[in-house]
Design an enzyme around this catalytic site. Structure first.
Site, PDB file in Angstrom:
ATOM      1  N   SER A  16     -12.400  -3.584 -13.963  1.00  7.50           N
ATOM      2  CA  SER A  16     -12.805  -2.756 -12.820  1.00  7.50           C
ATOM      3  C   SER A  16     -14.310  -2.564 -12.849  1.00  7.50           C
ATOM      4  O   SER A  16     -14.935  -2.584 -13.920  1.00  7.50           O
ATOM      5  CB  SER A  16     -12.129  -1.382 -12.909  1.00  7.50           C
ATOM      6  OG  SER A  16     -12.641  -0.522 -11.906  1.00  7.50           O
ATOM      7  N   TYR A  44     -10.020   6.251 -17.732  1.00  3.57           N
ATOM      8  CA  TYR A  44      -9.914   4.993 -16.979  1.00  3.57           C
ATOM      9  C   TYR A  44     -11.163   4.142 -17.223  1.00  3.57           C
ATOM     10  O   TYR A  44     -11.079   2.955 -17.525  1.00  3.57           O
ATOM     11  CB  TYR A  44      -9.751   5.293 -15.490  1.00  3.57           C
ATOM     12  CG  TYR A  44      -9.531   4.075 -14.622  1.00  3.57           C
ATOM     13  CD1 TYR A  44      -8.285   3.473 -14.530  1.00  3.57           C
ATOM     14  CD2 TYR A  44     -10.588   3.524 -13.882  1.00  3.57           C
ATOM     15  CE1 TYR A  44      -8.079   2.350 -13.722  1.00  3.57           C
ATOM     16  CE2 TYR A  44     -10.388   2.412 -13.075  1.00  3.57           C
ATOM     17  CZ  TYR A  44      -9.131   1.829 -12.993  1.00  3.57           C
ATOM     18  OH  TYR A  44      -8.932   0.717 -12.198  1.00  3.57           O
TER      19      TYR A  44
HETATM   20  N1  NAP Z   1      -6.816  -1.219  -6.244  1.00  4.72           N
HETATM   21  C1  NAP Z   1      -8.083  -1.179  -6.586  1.00  4.72           C
HETATM   22  O1  NAP Z   1      -8.954  -0.905  -5.763  1.00  4.72           O
HETATM   23  C2  NAP Z   1      -8.493  -1.511  -8.004  1.00  4.72           C
HETATM   24  C3  NAP Z   1      -9.854  -1.502  -8.300  1.00  4.72           C
HETATM   25  C4  NAP Z   1     -10.262  -1.834  -9.599  1.00  4.72           C
HETATM   26  C5  NAP Z   1      -9.317  -2.184 -10.546  1.00  4.72           C
HETATM   27  N2  NAP Z   1      -7.987  -2.173 -10.231  1.00  4.72           N
HETATM   28  C6  NAP Z   1      -7.036  -2.568 -11.276  1.00  4.72           C
HETATM   29  O2  NAP Z   1      -6.169  -3.563 -10.775  1.00  4.72           O
HETATM   30  C7  NAP Z   1      -4.899  -3.456 -11.412  1.00  4.72           C
HETATM   31  C8  NAP Z   1      -3.807  -3.367 -10.356  1.00  4.72           C
HETATM   32  O3  NAP Z   1      -4.073  -2.243  -9.546  1.00  4.72           O
HETATM   33  P1  NAP Z   1      -3.262  -1.955  -8.187  1.00  4.72           P
HETATM   34  O4  NAP Z   1      -4.205  -1.206  -7.349  1.00  4.72           O
HETATM   35  O5  NAP Z   1      -2.642  -3.195  -7.708  1.00  4.72           O
HETATM   36  O6  NAP Z   1      -2.165  -0.933  -8.754  1.00  4.72           O
HETATM   37  P2  NAP Z   1      -0.666  -0.595  -8.209  1.00  4.72           P
HETATM   38  O7  NAP Z   1      -0.571  -0.940  -6.778  1.00  4.72           O
HETATM   39  O8  NAP Z   1      -0.392   0.799  -8.655  1.00  4.72           O
HETATM   40  O9  NAP Z   1       0.255  -1.603  -9.046  1.00  4.72           O
HETATM   41  C9  NAP Z   1       0.292  -1.518 -10.447  1.00  4.72           C
HETATM   42  C10 NAP Z   1       1.319  -2.471 -10.984  1.00  4.72           C
HETATM   43  O10 NAP Z   1       1.338  -2.317 -12.425  1.00  4.72           O
HETATM   44  C11 NAP Z   1       2.676  -2.083 -12.841  1.00  4.72           C
HETATM   45  N3  NAP Z   1       2.710  -1.265 -14.061  1.00  4.72           N
HETATM   46  C12 NAP Z   1       2.167  -0.038 -14.253  1.00  4.72           C
HETATM   47  N4  NAP Z   1       2.465   0.403 -15.491  1.00  4.72           N
HETATM   48  C13 NAP Z   1       3.218  -0.563 -16.085  1.00  4.72           C
HETATM   49  C14 NAP Z   1       3.861  -0.687 -17.345  1.00  4.72           C
HETATM   50  N5  NAP Z   1       3.772   0.274 -18.287  1.00  4.72           N
HETATM   51  N6  NAP Z   1       4.561  -1.810 -17.616  1.00  4.72           N
HETATM   52  C15 NAP Z   1       4.662  -2.801 -16.687  1.00  4.72           C
HETATM   53  N7  NAP Z   1       4.072  -2.743 -15.487  1.00  4.72           N
HETATM   54  C16 NAP Z   1       3.367  -1.631 -15.182  1.00  4.72           C
HETATM   55  C17 NAP Z   1       3.345  -1.402 -11.648  1.00  4.72           C
HETATM   56  O11 NAP Z   1       4.746  -1.577 -11.653  1.00  4.72           O
HETATM   57  P3  NAP Z   1       5.802  -0.494 -12.220  1.00  4.72           P
HETATM   58  O12 NAP Z   1       5.207   0.870 -12.010  1.00  4.72           O
HETATM   59  O13 NAP Z   1       7.006  -0.789 -11.412  1.00  4.72           O
HETATM   60  O14 NAP Z   1       5.971  -0.845 -13.669  1.00  4.72           O
HETATM   61  C18 NAP Z   1       2.711  -2.181 -10.491  1.00  4.72           C
HETATM   62  O15 NAP Z   1       3.424  -3.374 -10.253  1.00  4.72           O
HETATM   63  C19 NAP Z   1      -4.978  -2.236 -12.318  1.00  4.72           C
HETATM   64  O16 NAP Z   1      -5.293  -2.663 -13.641  1.00  4.72           O
HETATM   65  C20 NAP Z   1      -6.132  -1.442 -11.729  1.00  4.72           C
HETATM   66  O17 NAP Z   1      -6.763  -0.623 -12.685  1.00  4.72           O
HETATM   67  C21 NAP Z   1      -7.554  -1.834  -8.980  1.00  4.72           C
END
Ligand code: NAP
Length: 257
Positions: free
Chosen positions: A147, A160
């Protein structure tokens, strides 16, 4: 000769957090590039929706319910993939969470949950998969979703930020340790993308305007805009690139103030 291949035909890719948001987009993108994908998260229903979409487009997808904070679940999953598919070429460490507590309020439980999900899980996955990639003559490619918050100071919460900064440093050390086995380890660092993790924040107009004010491209990212950078890293197009983090951020991190 000078046109690199961005195709992933014949490659097996494991993607964590594949059921929603960024992981879902990367899974569909990698499958469209030709990879056979193994989709992991805790919610099978989400994974099945993604797998069905991929299969309807002619791709190959498998689903496994795995909590990536649990070493034994990871071990059993990787063993199963190795036994059934035979090799693992690509790992995408994407699963992540955030709990936005201020530095004086964050609890030990919140700190541990964030570190375990964002950092330790990526290490455990990389370690189990890395052992297999080391045995393979063809090596492999590992990509973690870090990130912008791991690079510049943001009000996203200290746990985070610390977890993502450590993920960026872990990427460099694994690249150093495993380079002689042709295992490349890289990371992409998104700025704001619309996913279930960020949808509430982005729905707040004041917050959104603050974000856009520091984003040279003046918009948040669309999920398909992460697919190209990810495929670059894990395909032959990125074959001499390792230990790097690419911020996919609309220019956010280039500014002096
Ligand atoms: N969205 C943004 O703007 C953004 C920006 C910078 C970085 N990121 C990073 O990108 C990644 C994805 O983010 P996102 O926005 O797509 O998040 P999201 O929509 O909340 O999706 C997160 C995914 O991770 C899974 N997950 C969470 N805890 C888990 C566990 N203990 N075991 C297995 N799976 C798990 C969730 O599934 P379950 O809960 O069903 O397990 C879900 O499929 C993250 O690492 C986040 O920090 C996102």
């Amino acid at each position: 000769m000078y046109t690199p291949s961005f195709r992933l035909d014949g490659k097996t890719a494991i993607i964590t957090g594949a059921g929603r948001g960024i992981g879902r987009a990367l899974s569909i993108g990698l499958a469209q590039a030709g990879a056979e994908v193994v989709l992991l998260s805790r919610t099978l229903k989400d994974l099945e929706e993604v797998a069905n979409l991929i299969k309807s487009q002619g791709g190959k997808a498998h689903v496994m319910s795995v909590d990536v904070t649990d070493r034994s679940q990871i071990y059993n999953c990787i063993k199963h993939v190795k036994e059934t598919i035979g090799k693992i070429d690509i790992l995408i460490n994407n699963a992540g969470i955030n709990i936005r507590s201020s530095a004086t309020e964050v609890t030990d439980e919140e700190w541990s949950a964030i570190m375990d999900t964002n950092l330790k899980s990526a290490f455990m996955m990389s370690q189990e998969v890395g052992r297999i990639m080391k045995e393979q003559e063809s090596g492999g490619s590992i990509l973690s979703v870090s990130s912008v918050a791991g690079h510049v100071a943001l009000r996203t919460g200290v746990a985070y930020a610390a977890s993502k900064a450590a993920l960026i440093q872990m990427t460099k050390v694994l690249a150093l340790e495993w380079g002689d086995h042709n295992i490349r380890v890289n990371s992409i660092g998104p700025w704001y993308f619309e996913t279930p993790l960020t949808e509430q924040l982005l729905a707040n107009e004041e917050y959104l305007n603050d974000i856009l004010a520091v984003t040279p491209l003046k918009r948040v990212g669309q999920l398909d805009e992460l697919v190209g950078p990810a495929i670059f890293f894990v395909s032959d197009a990125g074959s001499y690139v390792t230990g790097q983090t690419l911020f996919v951020d609309g220019g956010m991190t280039i500014q002096g103030f």
